[in-house]
Design an enzyme around this catalytic site. Sequence first.
Site, mmCIF file in Angstrom:
data_model
loop_
_atom_site.group_PDB
_atom_site.id
_atom_site.type_symbol
_atom_site.label_atom_id
_atom_site.label_comp_id
_atom_site.label_asym_id
_atom_site.label_seq_id
_atom_site.Cartn_x
_atom_site.Cartn_y
_atom_site.Cartn_z
ATOM 1 N N SER A 124 -71.322 -63.592 -39.695
ATOM 2 C CA SER A 124 -70.732 -64.385 -40.777
ATOM 3 C C SER A 124 -69.460 -65.062 -40.279
ATOM 4 O O SER A 124 -68.768 -64.543 -39.386
ATOM 5 C CB SER A 124 -70.388 -63.431 -41.919
ATOM 6 O OG SER A 124 -69.510 -64.039 -42.819
ATOM 7 N N TYR A 148 -66.198 -55.224 -45.272
ATOM 8 C CA TYR A 148 -67.439 -55.965 -45.006
ATOM 9 C C TYR A 148 -67.313 -56.755 -43.700
ATOM 10 O O TYR A 148 -68.151 -56.660 -42.807
ATOM 11 C CB TYR A 148 -67.770 -56.914 -46.178
ATOM 12 C CG TYR A 148 -68.824 -57.929 -45.817
ATOM 13 C CD1 TYR A 148 -70.141 -57.539 -45.615
ATOM 14 C CD2 TYR A 148 -68.505 -59.286 -45.636
ATOM 15 C CE1 TYR A 148 -71.117 -58.475 -45.250
ATOM 16 C CE2 TYR A 148 -69.458 -60.216 -45.279
ATOM 17 C CZ TYR A 148 -70.767 -59.811 -45.089
ATOM 18 O OH TYR A 148 -71.725 -60.717 -44.718
ATOM 19 N N LYS A 152 -69.243 -56.427 -39.873
ATOM 20 C CA LYS A 152 -69.904 -57.491 -39.084
ATOM 21 C C LYS A 152 -69.288 -57.577 -37.683
ATOM 22 O O LYS A 152 -69.997 -57.711 -36.686
ATOM 23 C CB LYS A 152 -69.762 -58.844 -39.798
ATOM 24 C CG LYS A 152 -70.562 -58.956 -41.075
ATOM 25 C CD LYS A 152 -72.047 -59.046 -40.789
ATOM 26 C CE LYS A 152 -72.883 -58.921 -42.028
ATOM 27 N NZ LYS A 152 -74.303 -58.687 -41.782
HETATM 28 P P1 NAD Z 1 -79.357 -59.912 -49.656
HETATM 29 O O1 NAD Z 1 -78.619 -58.771 -50.260
HETATM 30 O O2 NAD Z 1 -80.052 -60.853 -50.553
HETATM 31 O O3 NAD Z 1 -80.382 -59.386 -48.564
HETATM 32 C C1 NAD Z 1 -80.155 -58.235 -47.791
HETATM 33 C C2 NAD Z 1 -81.422 -57.419 -47.853
HETATM 34 O O4 NAD Z 1 -81.242 -56.238 -47.063
HETATM 35 C C3 NAD Z 1 -81.767 -56.971 -49.268
HETATM 36 O O5 NAD Z 1 -83.120 -57.291 -49.524
HETATM 37 C C4 NAD Z 1 -81.553 -55.459 -49.250
HETATM 38 O O6 NAD Z 1 -82.430 -54.781 -50.123
HETATM 39 C C5 NAD Z 1 -81.793 -55.141 -47.777
HETATM 40 N N1 NAD Z 1 -81.098 -53.945 -47.277
HETATM 41 C C6 NAD Z 1 -79.787 -53.620 -47.407
HETATM 42 N N2 NAD Z 1 -79.526 -52.464 -46.781
HETATM 43 C C7 NAD Z 1 -80.695 -52.045 -46.223
HETATM 44 C C8 NAD Z 1 -81.082 -50.926 -45.451
HETATM 45 N N3 NAD Z 1 -80.198 -49.969 -45.141
HETATM 46 N N4 NAD Z 1 -82.367 -50.827 -45.054
HETATM 47 C C9 NAD Z 1 -83.271 -51.764 -45.378
HETATM 48 N N5 NAD Z 1 -82.974 -52.840 -46.118
HETATM 49 C C10 NAD Z 1 -81.695 -52.992 -46.531
HETATM 50 O O7 NAD Z 1 -78.309 -60.692 -48.743
HETATM 51 P P2 NAD Z 1 -78.454 -62.102 -48.042
HETATM 52 O O8 NAD Z 1 -77.573 -63.072 -48.738
HETATM 53 O O9 NAD Z 1 -79.884 -62.425 -47.844
HETATM 54 O O10 NAD Z 1 -77.766 -61.777 -46.636
HETATM 55 C C11 NAD Z 1 -78.528 -61.330 -45.527
HETATM 56 C C12 NAD Z 1 -77.584 -60.978 -44.395
HETATM 57 O O11 NAD Z 1 -76.762 -62.108 -44.088
HETATM 58 C C13 NAD Z 1 -76.622 -59.837 -44.713
HETATM 59 O O12 NAD Z 1 -76.469 -59.047 -43.553
HETATM 60 C C14 NAD Z 1 -75.336 -60.557 -45.041
HETATM 61 O O13 NAD Z 1 -74.211 -59.764 -44.743
HETATM 62 C C15 NAD Z 1 -75.406 -61.756 -44.106
HETATM 63 N N6 NAD Z 1 -74.625 -62.905 -44.591
HETATM 64 C C16 NAD Z 1 -74.889 -63.430 -45.827
HETATM 65 C C17 NAD Z 1 -74.128 -64.494 -46.295
HETATM 66 C C18 NAD Z 1 -74.390 -65.079 -47.667
HETATM 67 O O14 NAD Z 1 -73.525 -65.802 -48.173
HETATM 68 N N7 NAD Z 1 -75.523 -64.827 -48.295
HETATM 69 C C19 NAD Z 1 -73.106 -65.029 -45.502
HETATM 70 C C20 NAD Z 1 -72.877 -64.473 -44.235
HETATM 71 C C21 NAD Z 1 -73.645 -63.406 -43.782
#
Ligand code: NAD
Length: 343
Positions: A124, A148, A152
């Site tokens: 991120s 958080y 990362k």
């Molecule tokens: P999200 O919460 O929609 O998706 C994450 C998924 O991971 C969910 O389906 C959740 O059920 C699953 N999950 C969480 N912990 C788990 C575990 N221990 N075992 C198995 N499954 C697990 O989030 P997103 O927006 O799709 O983000 C995906 C990734 O991208 C994350 O790592 C997040 O930190 C990173 N990210 C997201 C953003 C954003 O703005 N959406 C920005 C930067 C980074």
Amino acid sequence: MTVLVTGGAGYLGSHTCIELLNADFNVVVLDNLSNSNIESLNRVSKITNKSLHFIEGDIRDRDILQKIFTENDIKIVIHFAGLKAVGESCEVPLNYFDNNVYGSIVLFQEMEKAGIKKMVFSSSATVYGEPEKLPLTEDMQLSATNPYGRSKLMIEDICRDLEVSDSIIKNNCPWAITLLRYFNPVGAHESGLIGEDPNGIPNNLMPFISQVAVGKIKQLKVFGGDYDTVDGTGVRDYIHVVDLARGHVKAVQALENNLKGVTAINLGTGNGKSVLQLVKAFEQQNNKQIPYEIVGRRAGDVAACFASAERAQSILGWKAELDVNAMVKDTWRWQSNNPDGYC
Ligand code: NAD
Ligand code: UDP
């Protein structure tokens, strides 16, 4: 070629599954559904007319990982699974380190045992901390301002240490890891069938705006009108989720084509938009009024943050194609067709 997508039922994961299936990859998803709904993957199959293999389970469960790696010929892992709410991470930091950091360690150990050492990791822009200058380039100083972000950064550091270990113990199957640093993903698939489905009141700007538009929330609070920006409101690099998903396909293809070592790459457009510019675009494109009031700054926010998108172009041959109008229109199509998300 088969790709394991951890967290594939979530917002970014489900859009990426579509692009992987469209590019003819076989897809295995591991997700514990802690922050998602299996319906997202049913809709992925509907959109692509292709099936994927879903396993409900946790990345911290070694037995499940071993079974997946034994039963499927996985070549590359895209690792989305993780908790992502900054505020919550300050309240329950141990949950974040357990889920995100420990979970990643278990995953990497089991990958290593299975001889799978190619990975795309969801990092991120938060790893840049307070931007020292803009646009943000991948070689800038890294820091974290909350648990958080620290989770990362720790995972990125673990990946860099794996690269160092490969250089010490020369082995013929070294790690190849692409750290994708996302800026602000927004929007939804143009079908209106899948999109972002946050639990409770959204923290992020775009889902908040769309919930105001659908009448679930009365008005938007704009955090700060006195920044040194185009109109005094905060500036971010919003990137369409479909562009972001396509960036993952490019990253997987680069690993397939033997991109080596650990490479950090920004996924952003390279352009910043202010809060009020986003609100205006949403209103104009969707013919909806978004009532708002300007309130004080949100603790921890920076005035502006946007990417240099040059490395993504030079290494992956990828650049964002979809503009802010597509972002707001696709968000509204998803939100208005699914006012209660996947429920
Ligand atoms: P999200 O919460 O929609 O998706 C994450 C998924 O991971 C969910 O389906 C959740 O059920 C699953 N999950 C969480 N912990 C788990 C575990 N221990 N075992 C198995 N499954 C697990 O989030 P997103 O927006 O799709 O983000 C995906 C990734 O991208 C994350 O790592 C997040 O930190 C990173 N990210 C997201 C953003 C954003 O703005 N959406 C920005 C930067 C980074
Ligand atoms: N923002 C806002 N009101 C909200 C949510 C966000 O004014 O209800 C602003 C926030 O201050 C920032 C921008 O919108 O300038 C993007 O915030 P978001 O939380 O979506 O992303 P991040 O700040 O994590 O980049």
